[in-house]
Scaffold this motif. Structure first.
Motif, PDB file in Angstrom:
ATOM      1  N   ARG A   1      40.045  40.070  37.670  1.00 44.97           N
ATOM      2  CA  ARG A   1      41.064  40.724  38.499  1.00 44.97           C
ATOM      3  C   ARG A   1      40.896  42.235  38.475  1.00 44.97           C
ATOM      4  N   ASP A   2      40.822  42.815  37.300  1.00 44.26           N
ATOM      5  CA  ASP A   2      40.762  44.272  37.175  1.00 44.26           C
ATOM      6  C   ASP A   2      39.462  44.843  37.723  1.00 44.26           C
ATOM      7  N   LYS A   3      38.353  44.143  37.473  1.00 39.96           N
ATOM      8  CA  LYS A   3      37.058  44.664  37.910  1.00 39.96           C
ATOM      9  C   LYS A   3      36.915  44.612  39.431  1.00 39.96           C
ATOM     10  N   LEU A   4      37.435  43.566  40.065  1.00 40.86           N
ATOM     11  CA  LEU A   4      37.347  43.495  41.523  1.00 40.86           C
ATOM     12  C   LEU A   4      38.246  44.542  42.179  1.00 40.86           C
ATOM     13  N   ILE A   5      39.418  44.779  41.589  1.00 41.21           N
ATOM     14  CA  ILE A   5      40.294  45.827  42.118  1.00 41.21           C
ATOM     15  C   ILE A   5      39.623  47.185  41.983  1.00 41.21           C
ATOM     16  N   ALA A   6      39.001  47.436  40.838  1.00 38.41           N
ATOM     17  CA  ALA A   6      38.280  48.699  40.642  1.00 38.41           C
ATOM     18  C   ALA A   6      37.138  48.836  41.645  1.00 38.41           C
ATOM     19  N   GLN A   7      36.467  47.724  41.939  1.00 34.44           N
ATOM     20  CA  GLN A   7      35.353  47.753  42.888  1.00 34.44           C
ATOM     21  C   GLN A   7      35.829  48.149  44.279  1.00 34.44           C
ATOM     22  N   SER A   8      37.080  47.858  44.597  1.00 34.30           N
ATOM     23  CA  SER A   8      37.609  48.161  45.932  1.00 34.30           C
ATOM     24  C   SER A   8      37.687  49.658  46.207  1.00 34.30           C
ATOM     25  N   SER A   9      37.660  50.473  45.168  1.00 37.42           N
ATOM     26  CA  SER A   9      37.717  51.932  45.360  1.00 37.42           C
ATOM     27  C   SER A   9      36.515  52.443  46.135  1.00 37.42           C
ATOM     28  N   ASP A  10      35.384  51.763  45.988  1.00 38.45           N
ATOM     29  CA  ASP A  10      34.153  52.211  46.632  1.00 38.45           C
ATOM     30  C   ASP A  10      33.780  51.368  47.841  1.00 38.45           C
ATOM     31  N   ALA A  11      34.663  50.460  48.253  1.00 37.77           N
ATOM     32  CA  ALA A  11      34.346  49.550  49.350  1.00 37.77           C
ATOM     33  C   ALA A  11      35.049  49.959  50.636  1.00 37.77           C
ATOM     34  N   ALA A  12      34.410  49.672  51.765  1.00 39.70           N
ATOM     35  CA  ALA A  12      35.077  49.838  53.056  1.00 39.70           C
ATOM     36  C   ALA A  12      36.044  48.692  53.285  1.00 39.70           C
ATOM     37  N   MET A  13      35.722  47.543  52.695  1.00 41.94           N
ATOM     38  CA  MET A  13      36.546  46.347  52.852  1.00 41.94           C
ATOM     39  C   MET A  13      36.174  45.369  51.747  1.00 41.94           C
ATOM     40  N   MET A  14      37.182  44.672  51.200  1.00 43.02           N
ATOM     41  CA  MET A  14      36.941  43.626  50.215  1.00 43.02           C
ATOM     42  C   MET A  14      37.179  42.274  50.867  1.00 43.02           C
ATOM     43  N   VAL A  15      36.266  41.349  50.644  1.00 37.26           N
ATOM     44  CA  VAL A  15      36.377  40.005  51.213  1.00 37.26           C
ATOM     45  C   VAL A  15      36.369  39.010  50.056  1.00 37.26           C
ATOM     46  N   PHE A  16      37.283  38.032  50.139  1.00 39.41           N
ATOM     47  CA  PHE A  16      37.396  37.088  49.030  1.00 39.41           C
ATOM     48  C   PHE A  16      37.824  35.731  49.578  1.00 39.41           C
ATOM     49  N   GLY A  17      37.329  34.676  48.968  1.00 44.81           N
ATOM     50  CA  GLY A  17      37.713  33.337  49.378  1.00 44.81           C
ATOM     51  C   GLY A  17      39.126  33.008  48.915  1.00 44.81           C
ATOM     52  N   ALA A  18      39.940  32.474  49.823  1.00 41.31           N
ATOM     53  CA  ALA A  18      41.320  32.116  49.502  1.00 41.31           C
ATOM     54  C   ALA A  18      41.393  30.622  49.278  1.00 41.31           C
ATOM     55  N   ARG A  19      41.640  30.251  48.041  1.00 45.58           N
ATOM     56  CA  ARG A  19      41.716  28.831  47.682  1.00 45.58           C
ATOM     57  C   ARG A  19      43.142  28.353  47.887  1.00 45.58           C
ATOM     58  N   SER A  20      43.407  27.754  49.026  1.00 47.27           N
ATOM     59  CA  SER A  20      44.762  27.354  49.405  1.00 47.27           C
ATOM     60  C   SER A  20      45.304  26.292  48.468  1.00 47.27           C
ATOM     61  N   LYS A  21      46.567  26.490  48.063  1.00 45.40           N
ATOM     62  CA  LYS A  21      47.272  25.490  47.258  1.00 45.40           C
ATOM     63  C   LYS A  21      48.370  24.816  48.087  1.00 45.40           C
ATOM     64  N   HIS A  22      48.372  25.098  49.396  1.00 42.47           N
ATOM     65  CA  HIS A  22      49.330  24.481  50.311  1.00 42.47           C
ATOM     66  C   HIS A  22      50.759  24.585  49.808  1.00 42.47           C
ATOM     67  N   GLY A  23      51.181  25.841  49.593  1.00 49.24           N
ATOM     68  CA  GLY A  23      52.561  26.102  49.216  1.00 49.24           C
ATOM     69  C   GLY A  23      52.795  26.168  47.720  1.00 49.24           C
ATOM     70  N   LEU A  24      51.797  25.760  46.923  1.00 49.18           N
ATOM     71  CA  LEU A  24      51.953  25.832  45.480  1.00 49.18           C
ATOM     72  C   LEU A  24      51.535  27.220  45.006  1.00 49.18           C
ATOM     73  N   ARG A  25      51.323  27.378  43.706  1.00 51.40           N
ATOM     74  CA  ARG A  25      50.994  28.683  43.155  1.00 51.40           C
ATOM     75  C   ARG A  25      49.726  29.223  43.815  1.00 51.40           C
ATOM     76  N   PRO A  26      49.756  30.435  44.352  1.00 51.66           N
ATOM     77  CA  PRO A  26      48.592  30.976  45.051  1.00 51.66           C
ATOM     78  C   PRO A  26      47.475  31.347  44.088  1.00 51.66           C
TER      79      PRO A  26
END
Length: 313
Positions: A100-125
């Motif tokens: 979590r922390d490393k990807l957020i830190a990586q966003s400082s140098d990115a034009a855009m961050m892309v990540f796969g969203a694993r849907s829980k269909h209304g459950l915990r995201p």
């Protein structure tokens, strides 16, 4: 890599992330931006550090992580070649630390961050996708990991509510539509309780006046951008209902949905508006949460000066 901020895609689960890799590759291609593929090797829990792990195990973990990045890079290269962009710059990186922390830190140098969203269909995201959406320092795109078998409609959808964050979403949506040569649908939703009646007559003059006022919200936010992007085919729709439900319904088969980080109901310090939070839990299609890139207290609107023609493979 080049001096341009990259389109950065996080991979953590190998093949399950290929939908995000495909989306990020195409985005980098149409922007003429480099693509950076990153994965993170989690640090050991403090209680585990007293135990000396076999060197072979540590090497296997590192080798597996590098293999995930290498395989994703191969997938990206194939997609770029099929899109006709054979010179796309693709880089890979393995980072150690808390994901979590490393990807957020990586966003400082990115034009855009892309990540796969694993849907829980209304459950915990998905906690990592949620953290990126709320804390990243650049725009974030969440791509459903379960891809529809149908080809998405060549259309960009943007949510509009008259807020400053909505203005950011409109700007990002026009930019995406222009680069992709796609029509843009602006959607504004509102509820009948604004006239204090859940059963108001559709012919009631109060509802008609409110409908006209809500339409004016969209027209006002789109006016200037239509002049800046005269080639973008824009339509707008004002609909009754909960914003998240309406946007999910309208964009289910869209190529991209764009929303702001906060809406009219947001308050100072709020990290993500309620509509964006609901959509983040189960995105109907690739969903871009528009946000400024900020560094050293200054807002950076990074613009790529040249769009590279690319076609969907």
């Amino acid at each position: 890599m080049s001096d341009n901020p990259p389109i950065t895609v996080g991979v953590v689960a190998g093949e399950a992330d290929y939908a995000a890799v495909e989306w990020a590759t195409y985005e980098a291609a149409v922007r003429g931006a480099p693509l950076l593929i990153v994965t993170v090797i989690e640090d050991l829990e403090p209680t585990m550090r007293a135990w000396r792990l076999p060197a072979e195990y540590v090497h296997d973990v590192a080798r597996t992580a590098q293999g995930v990045v290498t395989e994703a890079s191969v997938v990206a290269r194939v997609i770029a070649n099929q899109a006709g962009v054979r010179d796309l710059e693709i880089g890979g990186k393995v980072i150690r630390g808390a994901t979590r922390d490393k990807l957020i830190a990586q966003s400082s140098d990115a034009a855009m961050m892309v990540f796969g969203a694993r849907s829980k269909h209304g459950l915990r995201p998905d906690p990592i996708a949620s953290a990126l959406a709320m804390h990243a320092r650049c725009p974030v795109v969440l791509v459903p990991t379960t891809r529809s078998t149908e080809t998405p409609a060549h259309r960009i959808v943007v949510g509009v509510d008259g807020s400053p964050a909505s203005a950011e979403a409109v700007a990002a949506a026009f930019d995406e539509a222009d680069r992709r040569d796609a029509p843009l649908l602006a959607v504004h939703s509102w509820k009948e309780n604004k006239v204090h009646s859940a059963f108001a007559d559709p012919e009631d003059s109060r509802l008609i006046d409110l409908q006209e006022a809500e339409n004016a919200v969209i027209a006002e936010q789109l006016a200037g951008w239509r002049q800046d992007y005269p080639d973008v085919d824009v339509t707008y729709r004002s609909m009754h209902g909960d914003p998240a439900d309406v946007l999910a319904q309208v964009s289910r088969e869209a190529e991209l949905l764009v929303v702001g980080s906060r809406g009219l109901g947001g308050f100072t310090g709020m990290l993500l508006g309620s509509t964006s939070q609901q959509l983040m839990h189960d995105p109907p299609c690739p969903t871009l949460i528009a946000r400024h890139r900020e560094r050293d207290g200054q807002t950076l609107f990074h613009r790529f000066t040249q769009a590279v023609p690319a076609t969907r493979p």
